[in-house]
Motif scaffolding. Structure first.
Motif, PDB file in Angstrom:
ATOM      1  N   GLY A  58       0.903  -1.262  -0.056  1.00 16.57           N
ATOM      2  CA  GLY A  58       0.000   0.047   0.039  1.00 16.57           C
ATOM      3  C   GLY A  58       0.828   1.236  -0.014  1.00 16.57           C
ATOM      4  O   GLY A  58       1.777   1.350   0.612  1.00 16.57           O
ATOM      5  N   ASP A  59       0.400   2.133  -0.710  1.00 14.85           N
ATOM      6  CA  ASP A  59       1.229   3.444  -0.720  1.00 14.85           C
ATOM      7  C   ASP A  59       1.344   4.201   0.595  1.00 14.85           C
ATOM      8  O   ASP A  59       2.117   5.159   0.865  1.00 14.85           O
ATOM      9  CB  ASP A  59       0.794   4.254  -2.002  1.00 14.85           C
ATOM     10  N   HIS A  60       0.365   3.875   1.480  1.00 16.31           N
ATOM     11  CA  HIS A  60       0.445   4.320   2.801  1.00 16.31           C
ATOM     12  C   HIS A  60       0.312   3.224   3.878  1.00 16.31           C
ATOM     13  O   HIS A  60      -0.262   3.660   4.700  1.00 16.31           O
ATOM     14  CB  HIS A  60      -0.707   5.462   3.001  1.00 16.31           C
ATOM     15  N   ASP A  61       1.262   2.347   3.528  1.00 16.86           N
ATOM     16  CA  ASP A  61       1.342   1.225   4.764  1.00 16.86           C
ATOM     17  C   ASP A  61       2.338   1.755   5.558  1.00 16.86           C
ATOM     18  O   ASP A  61       3.515   2.122   5.563  1.00 16.86           O
ATOM     19  CB  ASP A  61       2.042   0.108   3.888  1.00 16.86           C
ATOM     20  N   GLY A  86      -3.764   2.670  -0.629  1.00 22.09           N
ATOM     21  CA  GLY A  86      -4.171   1.758   0.577  1.00 22.09           C
ATOM     22  C   GLY A  86      -3.203   1.726   1.629  1.00 22.09           C
ATOM     23  O   GLY A  86      -1.890   2.280   1.691  1.00 22.09           O
ATOM     24  N   SER A  87      -3.540   1.053   2.926  1.00 20.79           N
ATOM     25  CA  SER A  87      -2.669   1.031   4.035  1.00 20.79           C
ATOM     26  C   SER A  87      -2.235  -0.522   3.933  1.00 20.79           C
ATOM     27  O   SER A  87      -1.728  -0.890   2.731  1.00 20.79           O
ATOM     28  CB  SER A  87      -3.475   1.137   5.097  1.00 20.79           C
ATOM     29  N   HIS A  88      -2.260  -1.248   4.995  1.00 25.51           N
ATOM     30  CA  HIS A  88      -1.583  -2.382   5.077  1.00 25.51           C
ATOM     31  C   HIS A  88      -2.519  -3.476   4.678  1.00 25.51           C
ATOM     32  O   HIS A  88      -3.730  -3.292   4.593  1.00 25.51           O
ATOM     33  CB  HIS A  88      -1.178  -2.914   6.317  1.00 25.51           C
ATOM     34  N   ALA A  89      -1.916  -4.706   4.014  1.00 26.25           N
ATOM     35  CA  ALA A  89      -2.828  -5.843   3.565  1.00 26.25           C
ATOM     36  C   ALA A  89      -3.994  -5.363   2.314  1.00 26.25           C
ATOM     37  O   ALA A  89      -5.107  -5.476   2.417  1.00 26.25           O
ATOM     38  CB  ALA A  89      -3.628  -6.401   4.504  1.00 26.25           C
TER      39      ALA A  89
END
Length: 255
Positions: A58-61, A86-89
């Motif tokens: 994700g680009d904001h993980d 997105g974030s993680h996963a």
């Protein structure tokens, strides 16, 4: 996330070493596995995988950000790296990511798919700056009783608000109002984060919870202590102890 994984060009550090009491449950889980298996420290090895490797992120993980996942993927010969909003996963929150992963598994040597097109109906992406990293929400999801201090603080605050308002005790009423406001704002923020990204609570809570909202709880506890000094009765003692105990739990365990 890596569909196929292996080590390649690792930094000169020892494997199987972890920081103690990490805020991320993933680090603590890995440490528990290594401890249970009694894995010794091992030197890094520049292994080169033979299987095709596809790394997505994700680009904001906040846990495996693209700035570290990208170089790791590029260090593996022939590996493919792709980021998704997105974030993680991201495989749980992005239909496009799931589609690309499925295509890679079906044909690892195939032509890389076109980048995902923006989804106008998708909620805004959670940024790293929007998150206060802590593993407490995940641990609470596994053992809800761990949230008892929060529930008790909210209940005591509600009683303070009602009793203070009915009996004309402004300090007690304001202490309860601050506590109820904190509980309500925190619950709303956490629910909003979960609604936007169901995996985000695995790595933290909204930054507002660890910032301005926390000071509302501090104000509630301070007012409870002030009310105790004004009238040393058992209800004020209970409220002051509940507030102080909650802050200890909040700062030392939750945050």
């Amino acid at each position: 996330m890596a569909v196929a994984t292996s080590a390649s060009k690792w930094p000169t550090t020892w494997f199987n070493t972890f920081t103690t009491k990490s805020r991320l449950f993933t680090v603590n889980a890995d440490k528990a596995v290594c401890d249970a298996w009694q894995l010794p420290k091992s030197a890094p090895v520049n292994a080169v995988p033979k299987a095709p490797v596809y790394v997505v992120g994700g680009d904001h993980d906040p846990t495996t950000p693209a700035r570290t996942a990208g170089p790791a993927a590029r260090a593996i010969p022939g590996a493919r790296f792709e980021t998704f909003p997105g974030s993680h996963a991201v495989f749980l929150t992005s239909a496009c990511a799931r589609k690309h992963i499925a295509e890679f598994v079906e044909a690892p040597g195939g032509v890389p798919p076109k980048p995902c097109e923006p989804d106008p109906g998708r909620p805004p992406t959670l940024r790293l700056a929007d998150t206060h990293v802590t593993g407490a929400p995940y641990r609470i999801s596994q053992a809800p009783w761990l949230a008892v201090p929060f529930a008790l603080f909210a209940l005591v605050s509600l009683v303070q608000l009602g009793a203070g308002a009915l009996r004309g005790r402004s300090v007690t009423a304001f202490a309860g109002l601050a506590g109820v406001a904190f509980a309500g704002l925190t619950g709303q923020a956490v629910y909003g984060m979960a609604s936007r990204n169901e995996t985000a609570l695995a790595v933290g809570v909204p930054a507002s919870v660890g910032g301005p909202y926390t000071w509302i709880a501090v104000a509630s506890a301070v007012l409870s202590v002030a009310a105790l000094f004004h009238a040393r009765r058992w209800p004020h003692i209970v409220a002051a102890v509940a507030g102080a105990g909650f802050l200890v739990w909040w700062f030392t365990w939750f945050l």
